[in-house]
Design a protein around this motif. Structure first.
Motif, PDB file in Angstrom:
ATOM      1  N   VAL A 162       0.876  -1.206  -0.024  1.00 19.02           N
ATOM      2  CA  VAL A 162      -0.108  -0.041   0.056  1.00 19.02           C
ATOM      3  C   VAL A 162       0.904   1.190   0.121  1.00 19.02           C
ATOM      4  O   VAL A 162       1.777   1.298   0.856  1.00 19.02           O
ATOM      5  N   ASP A 165      -0.443   5.979  -3.775  1.00 17.70           N
ATOM      6  CA  ASP A 165      -1.280   5.955  -4.778  1.00 17.70           C
ATOM      7  C   ASP A 165      -1.512   4.534  -5.423  1.00 17.70           C
ATOM      8  O   ASP A 165      -2.324   4.414  -6.173  1.00 17.70           O
ATOM      9  N   TRP A 167      -2.675   0.185  -4.485  1.00 16.06           N
ATOM     10  CA  TRP A 167      -2.822  -0.894  -3.751  1.00 16.06           C
ATOM     11  C   TRP A 167      -2.558  -2.031  -4.670  1.00 16.06           C
ATOM     12  O   TRP A 167      -3.270  -2.313  -5.667  1.00 16.06           O
ATOM     13  N   LEU A 188      -7.081   2.151  -5.046  1.00 14.22           N
ATOM     14  CA  LEU A 188      -6.695   2.516  -3.656  1.00 14.22           C
ATOM     15  C   LEU A 188      -7.864   3.008  -2.830  1.00 14.22           C
ATOM     16  O   LEU A 188      -8.274   2.820  -1.653  1.00 14.22           O
ATOM     17  N   GLU A 189      -8.397   4.257  -3.340  1.00 11.45           N
ATOM     18  CA  GLU A 189      -9.298   4.991  -2.754  1.00 11.45           C
ATOM     19  C   GLU A 189     -10.564   4.120  -2.146  1.00 11.45           C
ATOM     20  O   GLU A 189     -11.604   4.531  -1.628  1.00 11.45           O
ATOM     21  N   THR A 191     -10.417   1.158  -0.870  1.00 14.70           N
ATOM     22  CA  THR A 191      -9.937   0.171   0.113  1.00 14.70           C
ATOM     23  C   THR A 191     -10.068   0.701   1.385  1.00 14.70           C
ATOM     24  O   THR A 191      -9.426   1.885   1.664  1.00 14.70           O
ATOM     25  N   CYS A 193      -7.626  -0.272   3.286  1.00 16.74           N
ATOM     26  CA  CYS A 193      -6.337  -0.267   3.761  1.00 16.74           C
ATOM     27  C   CYS A 193      -5.796   1.245   3.509  1.00 16.74           C
ATOM     28  O   CYS A 193      -4.761   1.597   3.920  1.00 16.74           O
ATOM     29  N   ASP A 194      -6.317   1.783   2.462  1.00 17.72           N
ATOM     30  CA  ASP A 194      -5.900   3.621   2.244  1.00 17.72           C
ATOM     31  C   ASP A 194      -6.217   4.126   3.541  1.00 17.72           C
ATOM     32  O   ASP A 194      -5.187   4.958   3.802  1.00 17.72           O
ATOM     33  N   GLU A 195      -7.132   3.998   4.149  1.00 22.35           N
ATOM     34  CA  GLU A 195      -7.448   4.726   5.721  1.00 22.35           C
ATOM     35  C   GLU A 195      -6.490   4.108   6.625  1.00 22.35           C
ATOM     36  O   GLU A 195      -5.952   4.901   7.416  1.00 22.35           O
ATOM     37  N   ARG A 197      -3.336   3.148   5.963  1.00 22.34           N
ATOM     38  CA  ARG A 197      -2.205   3.824   5.470  1.00 22.34           C
ATOM     39  C   ARG A 197      -2.202   5.247   6.288  1.00 22.34           C
ATOM     40  O   ARG A 197      -0.996   5.809   6.590  1.00 22.34           O
ATOM     41  N   GLU A 198      -3.115   5.906   6.317  1.00 18.45           N
ATOM     42  CA  GLU A 198      -3.209   7.294   7.094  1.00 18.45           C
ATOM     43  C   GLU A 198      -3.084   7.307   8.515  1.00 18.45           C
ATOM     44  O   GLU A 198      -2.341   7.957   9.211  1.00 18.45           O
TER      45      GLU A 198
END
Length: 334
Positions: A162, A165, A167, A188-189, A191, A193-195, A197-198
């Motif tokens: 991840v 930009d 996944w 990515l957006e 998933t 997993c994008d959250e 990542r933050e």
């Protein structure tokens, strides 16, 4: 084998809301289809889409998820893009029909339906594939993903790379026919997993449809799952490599011990990646595989010590399997 003709028709678009300000933002425009396109159709779409969609509309990626095609990028006019996509679909369907008719007359046509996309060879130098290769080179990874599936009762488990930009699936255990293979991307957006990542924290829920947060979250509905767990995987320098995640359309009932066991598996995979990737001349001493396994062994010891008399039989089996994995990896590492 599916009896679907694989010629999708557009049934609508999911457009983003108005953007604040004048600067373009990375958004998603989704074309909703009545059918799942076949591989040969997708190859033609990609050939015809570039570079016009990039130059005229700011599209950076096209990703198929189920029966939705996601156009991702700094798209300033989603309605103009949707009009272009409608025309593109008509052209793709016509060319796909021509190619299939030609393939019937010449079954040995290398670019006929079902053949491997020639474009895949163009991505042989894609750096993301190094991450995929690193996971596939670890003999213990398939067993660890199978164990993660057995622990959680979830039939899809993956290690995902991840980034800001992308996944990318690096290793997959799939008893759901979810359809992802090593090297495949999701938008990515779309998933969770994008959250992760933050915020860099574990996310787990047993039943999305009754959860106070995830019942209204778009991702479980998009991908059709109820139960989910995802653990961030970190490198020694604190950077996020990706996640170990599992999901299933059925609800689950994970206890704290199983969640902890899942975290240990993520740590074991992450530690092996770090050992393989660590530069020999780095400023800090490079951790050895034996040292990494010692750390993980202590984590398993801590699991064994958790109220041992009250541990359920299933969890004792989990710690036994984890111990065998650690000991086996230590034996291989010497």
């Amino acid at each position: 084998m599916s009896s679907s003709p694989g010629f999708p028709a557009l049934i609508g678009f999911d457009l983003p809301g108005p953007q604040a300000g004048t600067r373009s933002q990375r958004v998603i425009v989704t074309a909703l289809l009545d059918d799942t396109p076949r591989a040969d159709w997708l190859r033609i779409l990609h050939r015809l889409a570039w570079p016009s969609l990039r130059l005229d509309h700011g599209v950076e990626q096209i990703r198929l998820v189920g029966q939705g095609l996601h156009f991702v990028g700094a798209i300033t006019d989603a309605r103009a893009l949707s009009a272009s996509v409608r025309g593109l679909f008509n052209e793709v369907n016509a060319k796909a029909l021509d190619r299939r008719l030609a393939a019937m007359e010449n079954p040995l046509d290398d670019d006929g339906p079902g053949s491997a996309p020639a474009a895949s060879l163009a991505h042989a130098t894609d750096p993301r594939l190094d991450d995929v290769a690193a996971l596939l080179a670890m003999p213990a990874v398939p067993g660890m993903l199978e164990l993660a599936s057995a622990m959680t009762g979830m039939r899809f488990v993956a290690v995902a790379r991840v980034t800001a930009d992308r996944w990318t699936a690096c290793a997959v255990h799939d008893r759901l026919d979810f359809g992802l293979r090593p090297g495949d991307d999701l938008v990515l957006e779309t998933t969770i997993c994008d959250e992760i990542r933050e915020h860099r924290h574990l996310v787990q829920f047993d039943q999305a449809s009754t959860h106070p947060v995830f019942s209204s979250h778009p991702t479980p509905a998009l991908y059709g799952f109820e139960s989910y767990i995802s653990v961030p995987m970190f490198r020694r320098d604190g950077g996020l490599h990706g996640t170990l995640c599992a999901l299933d359309p059925n609800p689950s009932r994970l206890d704290a011990a199983t969640v902890k066991g899942f975290e240990v598996l993520a740590g074991l995979i992450g530690a092996q990646l770090d050992v393989q990737d660590a530069p020999a001349g780095a400023g800090q001493p490079v951790v050895s595989m034996a040292e990494a396994l010692s750390v993980l062994s202590r984590q398993v010891d801590a699991l064994d010590a958790l109220d041992a008399a009250a541990l359920p039989e299933q969890f004792r089996a989990v710690t036994t399997q984890l111990r065998a994995l650690v000991d086996g990896a230590r034996a291989v590492a010497g």
